[in-house]
Design an enzyme around this catalytic site. Structure first.
Site, PDB file in Angstrom:
ATOM      1  N   LYS A  73       0.864  -1.187   0.000  1.00  0.00           N
ATOM      2  CA  LYS A  73       0.000   0.000   0.000  1.00  0.00           C
ATOM      3  C   LYS A  73       0.895   1.230   0.000  1.00  0.00           C
ATOM      4  CE  LYS A  73      -4.391   1.292   0.399  1.00  0.00           C
ATOM      5  NZ  LYS A  73      -5.574   0.659  -0.206  1.00  0.00           N
ATOM      6  N   ASN A 181     -20.887   3.128  -7.073  1.00  0.00           N
ATOM      7  CA  ASN A 181     -20.323   2.103  -7.956  1.00  0.00           C
ATOM      8  C   ASN A 181     -20.730   0.692  -7.514  1.00  0.00           C
ATOM      9  OD1 ASN A 181     -17.961   0.094  -8.420  1.00  0.00           O
ATOM     10  ND2 ASN A 181     -17.750   1.593 -10.046  1.00  0.00           N
ATOM     11  N   GLY A 183     -22.951  -0.415  -5.018  1.00  0.00           N
ATOM     12  CA  GLY A 183     -24.377  -0.650  -4.766  1.00  0.00           C
ATOM     13  C   GLY A 183     -25.184  -0.815  -6.040  1.00  0.00           C
TER      14      GLY A 183
HETATM   15  P1  NAD Z   1     -19.199   5.428  -4.281  1.00  0.00           P
HETATM   16  O1  NAD Z   1     -18.587   6.720  -3.861  1.00  0.00           O
HETATM   17  O2  NAD Z   1     -19.339   5.144  -5.737  1.00  0.00           O
HETATM   18  O3  NAD Z   1     -20.659   5.292  -3.634  1.00  0.00           O
HETATM   19  C1  NAD Z   1     -20.889   5.447  -2.268  1.00  0.00           C
HETATM   20  C2  NAD Z   1     -22.395   5.502  -2.022  1.00  0.00           C
HETATM   21  O4  NAD Z   1     -22.612   5.473  -0.613  1.00  0.00           O
HETATM   22  C3  NAD Z   1     -23.067   6.764  -2.547  1.00  0.00           C
HETATM   23  O5  NAD Z   1     -24.290   6.421  -3.145  1.00  0.00           O
HETATM   24  C4  NAD Z   1     -23.326   7.570  -1.273  1.00  0.00           C
HETATM   25  O6  NAD Z   1     -24.453   8.420  -1.377  1.00  0.00           O
HETATM   26  C5  NAD Z   1     -23.576   6.459  -0.286  1.00  0.00           C
HETATM   27  N1  NAD Z   1     -23.444   6.873   1.111  1.00  0.00           N
HETATM   28  C6  NAD Z   1     -22.556   7.743   1.668  1.00  0.00           C
HETATM   29  N2  NAD Z   1     -22.826   7.882   2.993  1.00  0.00           N
HETATM   30  C7  NAD Z   1     -23.887   7.090   3.251  1.00  0.00           C
HETATM   31  C8  NAD Z   1     -24.621   6.807   4.422  1.00  0.00           C
HETATM   32  N3  NAD Z   1     -24.305   7.352   5.592  1.00  0.00           N
HETATM   33  N4  NAD Z   1     -25.657   5.929   4.329  1.00  0.00           N
HETATM   34  C9  NAD Z   1     -25.985   5.352   3.150  1.00  0.00           C
HETATM   35  N5  NAD Z   1     -25.334   5.582   2.013  1.00  0.00           N
HETATM   36  C10 NAD Z   1     -24.290   6.455   2.067  1.00  0.00           C
HETATM   37  O7  NAD Z   1     -18.338   4.304  -3.548  1.00  0.00           O
HETATM   38  P2  NAD Z   1     -18.151   2.772  -3.964  1.00  0.00           P
HETATM   39  O8  NAD Z   1     -16.998   2.682  -4.890  1.00  0.00           O
HETATM   40  O9  NAD Z   1     -19.453   2.217  -4.358  1.00  0.00           O
HETATM   41  O10 NAD Z   1     -17.668   2.133  -2.593  1.00  0.00           O
HETATM   42  C11 NAD Z   1     -18.574   1.784  -1.572  1.00  0.00           C
HETATM   43  C12 NAD Z   1     -17.862   1.001  -0.502  1.00  0.00           C
HETATM   44  O11 NAD Z   1     -17.302  -0.175  -1.055  1.00  0.00           O
HETATM   45  C13 NAD Z   1     -16.695   1.718   0.182  1.00  0.00           C
HETATM   46  O12 NAD Z   1     -16.677   1.315   1.520  1.00  0.00           O
HETATM   47  C14 NAD Z   1     -15.483   1.181  -0.541  1.00  0.00           C
HETATM   48  O13 NAD Z   1     -14.325   1.224   0.270  1.00  0.00           O
HETATM   49  C15 NAD Z   1     -15.910  -0.249  -0.768  1.00  0.00           C
HETATM   50  N6  NAD Z   1     -15.206  -0.904  -1.879  1.00  0.00           N
HETATM   51  C16 NAD Z   1     -15.293  -0.409  -3.134  1.00  0.00           C
HETATM   52  C17 NAD Z   1     -14.632  -1.063  -4.185  1.00  0.00           C
HETATM   53  C18 NAD Z   1     -14.759  -0.552  -5.603  1.00  0.00           C
HETATM   54  O14 NAD Z   1     -14.259  -1.238  -6.514  1.00  0.00           O
HETATM   55  N7  NAD Z   1     -15.389   0.559  -5.861  1.00  0.00           N
HETATM   56  C19 NAD Z   1     -13.877  -2.225  -3.922  1.00  0.00           C
HETATM   57  C20 NAD Z   1     -13.823  -2.712  -2.623  1.00  0.00           C
HETATM   58  C21 NAD Z   1     -14.504  -2.044  -1.602  1.00  0.00           C
END
Ligand code: NAD
Length: 368
Positions: A73, A181, A183
């Protein structure tokens, strides 16, 4: 000294560039299975200890995903909100030059907080080798996370767990926290496979309809009105209420520590798929498991993104990448469920990851 146990840490490279003022750190925890892979985050309060913890976690995540990657990292200490685009580019390029000697043999970079495909392109450009970094723009051979690899993996892990119980996704009710992304793609695939998503939340609140939410309509609402709560055919609840709605599958997919000792006994779902990182403390996971819940831990369920990263370094296209995500997530989720017998899935997955790293170390003659 950096020795913690037999696994690591192999290298902690702290760097400083006089011209740009760039301060950064690259931590390589263990490379027995391959070059250490882990993203670069740019935040003003980064510490060496934080990056070390994240590098160690990447060793286990990559091994559990069964990738030929070790764990690493990086962190750059800077506040992106106070940088001009030109300053940010100069800092990222300076960081790449300082750590170039370990890439890609010992370290492969990727995006993390405040880093995008643009910054990944600068790193590839600086090092003249596309393999040094993942998350590049498609024009540079990248496989962007916007293709939905993580959400696809989350949906697959869920399907495996349901079928492991001898059941089917058909008609199962789902609640998903976060509609970004991860969800959105989780909803897309679970819906395609017959499940019924009844609740979705974002930072503004939860939208709930026991008869199911329409995926296309919800995507349109989010794009136009910026929040799922503007969806017409449903009841608006507060964001935290999502964890307590009547459903079979719960996907915490946004924030850490959302299911705690305070609300765990109001969770109705039998299956909890951790799409976000660390949404439930381990002791609470055990309390949920005792109540008969099936927990799919984050580093198993959300590994689709890191699997896609490996496919990118191997020069695969989108179709090949989705096939690899399917094969690895299905296999690893099954192995974990069989070993854990529904007691402690996280512990079982950690054991599998450690055994894989130990085996690689033994082949290399690093340990007896
Ligand atoms: P993103 O920024 O695309 O989406 C995040 C979503 O969460 C948004 O819709 C936002 O409105 C919502 N959100 C924020 N605060 C909130 C709350 N208090 N209650 C409900 N919803 C809320 O992010 P992402 O890429 O979808 O990542 C989401 C999670 O998944 C993060 O924890 C990230 O670390 C993890 N993750 C993502 C990936 C990836 O490839 N994108 C990989 C592994 C883990």
């Amino acid at each position: 000294m950096r020795k913690e146990d037999k696994f690591g840490f192999e290298k902690v490279i702290e760097v400083y560039d006089q011209k740009t003022g760039m301060e950064g750190v690259c931590v390589i925890h263990n490379t027995a299975r391959g070059p250490g892979k882990g993203g670069i985050r740019m935040v003003p309060d980064i510490t060496v200890e934080e990056v070390m913890g994240l590098a160690r976690a990447m060793t286990w995540k990559n091994a559990m995903a069964d990738l030929p990657f070790g764990g690493a990292k990086s962190g750059i200490k800077a506040d992106p909100s106070k940088l001009t685009p030109v300053q940010k580019e100069a800092i990222v390029r300076a960081f790449a030059r300082k750590i170039a000697e370990v890439m890609p043999e010992q370290y492969i970079a990727g995006p993390d907080m405040n880093m995008t495909e643009k910054e990944m392109a600068y790193i590839a450009d600086e090092c003249k080798d596309p393999r040094v970094v993942t998350g590049k723009p498609a024009e540079l051979g990248g496989l962007p996370h916007e293709l939905g690899s993580t959400g696809y993996g989350v949906a697959l892990a869920t399907k495996v767990a349901v079928e492991h119980d001898g059941k089917s996704l058909e008609g199962m009710k789902v609640a998903i926290e976060g509609f970004g992304n991860v969800g959105t793609f989780t909803m897309k695939f679970l819906t395609e496979w017959g499940a019924k998503v009844v609740a979705v939340s974002d930072s503004k609140g939860t939208i709930y309809n026991d008869n199911g939410l329409d995926y296309e309509k919800l995507m349109k609402t989010k794009a136009e009105k910026k929040t799922v709560t503007a969806y017409e055919d449903g009841k608006v609840l507060d964001a935290k209420a999502l964890f307590e709605v009547n459903c079979d599958i719960l996907v915490p997919g946004a924030r850490p520590n959302v299911i705690t000792k305070e609300n765990y006994d109001r969770v109705k779902a039998r299956y909890i798929t951790e799409a976000a990182n660390l949404p439930i403390p381990h002791d609470v996971e055990l309390m949920l498991a005792k109540k008969g819940k099936v927990i799919l831990p984050d580093f198993v369920a959300n590994a689709g993104g890191v699997i896609s990263s490996w496919c990118e370094t191997a020069g695969m296209n989108e179709k090949q990448m989705f096939a690899v995500v399917k094969e690895k997530i299905e296999k690893n989720t099954k192995i974990m469920l069989e070993r854990a017998q529904n007691l402690d899935n996280r512990k079982a997955a950690m054991e599998i990851a450690r055994e894989r790293v130990e085996a690689a170390m033994r082949y290399r003659g690093w340990v007896e």
